[in-house]
Write an enzyme that holds these catalytic residues in place. Structure first.
Site, PDB file in Angstrom:
ATOM      1  N   LYS A 116       0.863  -1.184   0.000  1.00  0.00           N
ATOM      2  CA  LYS A 116       0.000   0.000   0.000  1.00  0.00           C
ATOM      3  C   LYS A 116       0.893   1.225   0.000  1.00  0.00           C
ATOM      4  O   LYS A 116       1.938   1.234   0.648  1.00  0.00           O
ATOM      5  CB  LYS A 116      -0.896   0.025   1.243  1.00  0.00           C
ATOM      6  CG  LYS A 116      -1.728   1.298   1.345  1.00  0.00           C
ATOM      7  CD  LYS A 116      -2.790   1.213   2.440  1.00  0.00           C
ATOM      8  CE  LYS A 116      -2.288   1.574   3.809  1.00  0.00           C
ATOM      9  NZ  LYS A 116      -1.709   2.931   3.938  1.00  0.00           N
ATOM     10  N   GLU A 118       0.715   5.777  -0.202  1.00  0.00           N
ATOM     11  CA  GLU A 118      -0.152   6.952  -0.073  1.00  0.00           C
ATOM     12  C   GLU A 118       0.067   7.927  -1.224  1.00  0.00           C
ATOM     13  O   GLU A 118       1.178   8.055  -1.735  1.00  0.00           O
ATOM     14  CB  GLU A 118       0.162   7.677   1.252  1.00  0.00           C
ATOM     15  CG  GLU A 118      -0.123   6.832   2.471  1.00  0.00           C
ATOM     16  CD  GLU A 118       0.176   7.564   3.788  1.00  0.00           C
ATOM     17  OE1 GLU A 118       0.468   8.779   3.772  1.00  0.00           O
ATOM     18  OE2 GLU A 118       0.108   6.890   4.838  1.00  0.00           O
ATOM     19  N   GLU A 185      -9.338   7.563   3.592  1.00  0.00           N
ATOM     20  CA  GLU A 185      -9.228   7.858   5.028  1.00  0.00           C
ATOM     21  C   GLU A 185      -9.753   9.257   5.340  1.00  0.00           C
ATOM     22  O   GLU A 185      -9.350  10.245   4.715  1.00  0.00           O
ATOM     23  CB  GLU A 185      -7.761   7.734   5.484  1.00  0.00           C
ATOM     24  CG  GLU A 185      -7.605   8.074   6.964  1.00  0.00           C
ATOM     25  CD  GLU A 185      -6.299   7.608   7.603  1.00  0.00           C
ATOM     26  OE1 GLU A 185      -5.514   6.891   6.940  1.00  0.00           O
ATOM     27  OE2 GLU A 185      -6.067   7.964   8.767  1.00  0.00           O
TER      28      GLU A 185
HETATM   29  O1  KIV Z   1      -0.975   2.470   8.687  1.00  0.00           O
HETATM   30  C1  KIV Z   1      -2.173   2.151   8.782  1.00  0.00           C
HETATM   31  O2  KIV Z   1      -2.593   1.489   9.731  1.00  0.00           O
HETATM   32  C2  KIV Z   1      -3.070   2.595   7.729  1.00  0.00           C
HETATM   33  C3  KIV Z   1      -4.531   2.349   7.916  1.00  0.00           C
HETATM   34  C4  KIV Z   1      -5.085   3.298   8.899  1.00  0.00           C
HETATM   35  C5  KIV Z   1      -5.260   2.403   6.626  1.00  0.00           C
HETATM   36  O3  KIV Z   1      -2.635   3.134   6.763  1.00  0.00           O
END
Ligand code: KIV
Length: 287
Positions: A116, A118, A185
């Protein structure tokens, strides 16, 4: 329950079938084992590890090596959930080559199945390159904690019409770039719903209302283990901090008060062996 390992294809199918996805963070063997046993679809090894495990004030200082370490622990603890590793700040923003290299390490060295990262349209080229290298990418827009300095704090995003349009453009750009799912988010619920309805990939909301295709919460927040920050969007399903405090206090009082260990916590010794040992002791002490 007859469970099968969750794959990226299952996640896409769930969106088409309007079945909500569940995602929770985990950071070690124990938390992963529990989240997996509870039947979650996705485990995210979030860079929130920096705040809830390491005690940092933000996710910004978290490093690649720390993330890979926690991902390995989680991979050992989970059997069925789809595993996503969070790319830490500056592991993918500096160059596309570095992004591919670091994303690949999550799969090659740490047992993850996807990463993931950002950012919105500005990350599209990077995401295209990473997915072309065979690494599935989950996007993350709205409140992006790695940019907290730029955002001026942990604030709701997309509240004006202009900001909402930009968020939708970001979401469409990330889908076009090849993301298989998107975290939204801290955005207003009607905006998250509108975005979710316009994407073919599933959205996973945190503070984004019920119109998303799935939800995610941080393990420590939902279990009431972390109370430094209490965002409005967290629902506490347990109050483990208090439960743990009560247990630790009871233990301390038992030890200082002589109630622990009791007879049932101790090992006995055969009488003959004990007597022989005592005889040895007295002989030794006489000489
Ligand atoms: O780092 C994390 O836990 C996150 C979630 C809040 C989506 O990015």
């Amino acid at each position: 329950m007859n469970r099968k390992k969750v794959t990226i294809l299952d996640l896409q199918k769930r969106k088409m079938e309007h079945c909500r996805l569940t995602m929770v963070t985990a950071y070690d063997y124990g938390s992963a084992e529990l989240v997996d046993a509870a039947g979650m679809d996705i485990i995210l090894v979030g860079d929130s590890v920096g705040m809830v495990v390491m005690g940092l004030d933000s996710t910004v200082p978290v490093t690649m090596e720390q993330m890979l370490y926690h991902c390995r622990l989680v991979a050992r603890g989970s059997q069925y959930a789809f595993l996503v590793g969070d790319m830490p700040f500056l592991s993918y923003q500096t160059s596309v080559t570095e992004a591919i290299h670091n994303a690949g390490r999550f799969l090659k060295e740490a047992g993850m199945e996807a990463v993931k990262l950002e950012g919105g349209q500005e990350m599209a080229d990077t995401i295209t390159a990473v997915t072309r290298a065979g690494i599935p990418v989950m996007g993350h827009i709205g409140l992006t904690p790695q940019s907290v300095a730029q955002l001026g704090g942990y604030r709701v995003q997309g509240r004006t019409a202009v900001a909402a349009q930009k968020l939708l453009d970001d979401a469409l750009a990330l889908e076009a770039a090849g993301c298989f799912a998107l975290v939204l988010e801290a955005v207003p619920a009607p905006l998250a719903t509108a975005v979710s309805q316009r994407l073919r990939i599933p959205t996973i909301g945190i503070g984004a209302g019920p119109g998303c295709d799935g939800q995610v919460l941080v393990y420590h927040d939902m279990l009431g283990l972390f109370d430094k920050l209490q965002p409005r969007f967290v629902k506490r399903y347990a109050h483990l901090r208090q439960t743990i405090l009560d247990a630790l206090t009871a233990y301390r009082e038992d030890v200082t008060g002589g109630q622990f260990p009791a007879e049932n916590h101790t090992y006995a010794m055969e009488t003959a062996e004990y007597e022989a040992f005592m005889a040895y002791l007295s002989e030794r002490e006489v000489n």
